[in-house]
Design a protein around this motif. Structure first.
Motif: not given
Length: 352
Positions: A105-131
Motif C-alpha cells: 500500500g505504501g508503494f502504491v501511494a508513493c507512485t500513484f499520481k507521483r505520490g499521495i499521502d498514506f497512513i499505516n494502521i498495522p493489524t499484526t504484531l510484525l507490522a506494528m513493530v517492523d513493516a
C-alpha cells in the motif's frame, strides 16, 4: 506509551491514535479517502476501524492476503482501482493490515499520481513493530523479497493493540522475532526482558520496539549506515524464506520463522568473525528454538538457498554483506563472510 514522534516518524497508540487520525483528516481536507485491506482484515479489522474513524470512507479496496501476492500485479490492480474510483493527488490511502498491506500500500501511494499521502494502521504484531514503521515500501520480484520499492515515510502510523486479538498464535510469534532482533542489535536489557517475560500484547513492549526502530531510522533514513543493523538475521533469513516460498514441496515459512533461523546462523557467523561469545551464541539459539520450531533443511537445499543470497539488497560490487553481533546489544554492518563459514552456519543450526 501514547506516542512516538521523531523527525522520521509520528507513531500514536490507542485513543491518541484515534484523535490524531481524525484531526489529520480535518486539517488536510483530502479529496477522497481510500482504505486498503486484504480479505482477512476486511472481515476481522475493518468493522473495528470504522468505529474509530469519524469521516466518510469513499472506497475500500481489497486484495488477496499472503506474501505470494505482494507483487507488481497486485499493485497494478490497486492503481487501476484508485484511478477508476476518481483518485487524485489530494487523495489519501489508509493501509489497514499486516506487512504485505503496509509494504504494498505504501508503494502504491508513493507512485500513484507521483505520490499521495498514506497512513499505516498495522493489524499484526510484525507490522506494528517492523513493516509499518521506517518508510520502506515495496514489493517482491517473484520470490525475491522486496526487490522493487522506495523509501518514503507515511503521514503517520497508528497502533491499536486490540487488533492483535484477531491473530492466531503462529502470526503473533512471527512478529515476536523482530522484537527479539531489536534487543539483539541495540539493547541487551530489552533482550533479557523479552526472554524472561515472553510474548506480550501490551502497548509498552510494542512501543519499545517502535522507539528502537524509529531512533535508528531517524539517524539513517536512507540506509547508508547504522540502519543496516535492522537487517540482522535477514540476509540468510530472507534467502531461506524465499527458498521455501518458491518450493512446491515445502511448507511456506512465515517471515519471523525464517528470520529466527537467520538470526541463529548469523549469530554463529558472529561468533566466528566478530567476537560474539559462545555463551551469547548458545543463548540466542536456545531462545529461538524455544519459540520457533526447528526446520529441517536438507544438505542438498543449502546450495539452492545460497543462490538467493546474491539478490540481497545489502550487497554491493558482487559481494554479500552481513550484519553481525559483537555482543548481545551491539551490531556491526557490512561484514564479508567466507563461503565455508556459511555452510558451517547451517551445520550449527542443525546441531541438537
Amino acid at each position: 506509551m501514547q506516542s512516538v514522534v521523531t523527525e522520521a516518524h509520528e507513531v500514536h497508540f490507542n485513543q491518541i491514535a484515534k484523535e490524531a487520525l481524525n484531526q489529520c483528516i480535518v486539517q488536510k481536507g483530502y479529496s477522497k479517502i481510500f482504505v486498503l485491506v486484504d480479505k482477512n482484515t476486511e472481515k476481522l479489522c475493518l468493522p473495528k476501524f470504522e468505529t474509530l474513524f469519524d469521516h466518510k470512507i469513499d472506497e475500500v479496496i481489497c486484495i488477496t492476503p499472503g506474501e505470494e501476492h505482494k507483487h507488481i500485479h497486485t499493485c497494478l490492480y490497486v492503481w487501476e482501482q484508485l484511478s477508476e474510483l476518481g483518485g487524485d493527488r489530494k487523495s489519501l490511502l489508509i493501509n489497514v493490515g499486516g506487512g504485505v498491506v503496509s509494504d504494498l500500500g505504501g508503494f502504491v501511494a508513493c507512485t500513484f499520481k507521483r505520490g499521495i499521502d498514506f497512513i499505516n494502521i498495522p493489524t499484526t504484531l510484525l507490522a506494528m513493530v517492523d513493516a509499518s514503521v521506517g518508510g520502506k515500501n515495496g514489493v517482491d520480484l517473484g520470490t525475491l523479497k522486496n526487490q522493487v520499492g522506495v523509501i518514503q515515510q507515511p503521514k503517520m502510523v497508528l497502533i491499536f493493540p486490540e487488533f492483535l486479538e484477531t491473530l492466531e498464535d503462529r502470526q503473533m510469534i512471527s512478529g515476536f522475532a523482530e522484537m527479539l532482533k531489536h534487543g539483539l542489535i541495540v539493547d541487551r536489557q530489552y533482550w533479557k526482558d523479552l526472554r524472561s517475560e515472553g510474548l506480550s500484547k501490551d502497548a509498552e513492549s510494542i512501543a519499545r520496539s517502535v522507539v528502537i526502530k524509529s531512533d535508528i531510522v531517524t539517524e539513517d533514513p536512507k540506509e547508508h549506515g547504522i540502519r543496516k543493523k535492522l537487517n540482522f538475521g535477514h540476509t540468510l533469513g530472507h534467502a531461506i524464506e524465499s527458498f521455501y516460498l518458491d518450493s512446491e514441496e515445502k511448507e511456506t515459512l512465515l517471515h519471523g520463522e525464517a528470520i529466527a533461523i537467520g538470526m541463529v546462523m548469523e549469530a554463529f557467523l558472529a561468533h566466528k568473525i566478530t567476537g560474539l561469545s559462545r555463551v551469547d551464541l548458545d543463548e540466542i539459539k536456545q531462545t529461538m528454538l524455544k519459540y520457533y520450531p526447528f526446520v529441517v533443511i536438507n544438505d542438498e537445499d543449502i546450495p539452492k538457498i545460497k543462490e538467493y543470497l546474491i539478490h540481497d539488497k545489502k550487497n554491493s560490487h558482487g559481494e554479500i554483506n552481513f550484519v553481525l553481533l559483537n555482543e548481545i546489544g551491539s551490531a556491526v554492518v557490512d561484514v564479508k563472510i567466507p563461503d565455508h563459514l556459511i555452510v558451517e552456519a547451517f551445520a550449527y543450526y542443525k546441531l541438537p
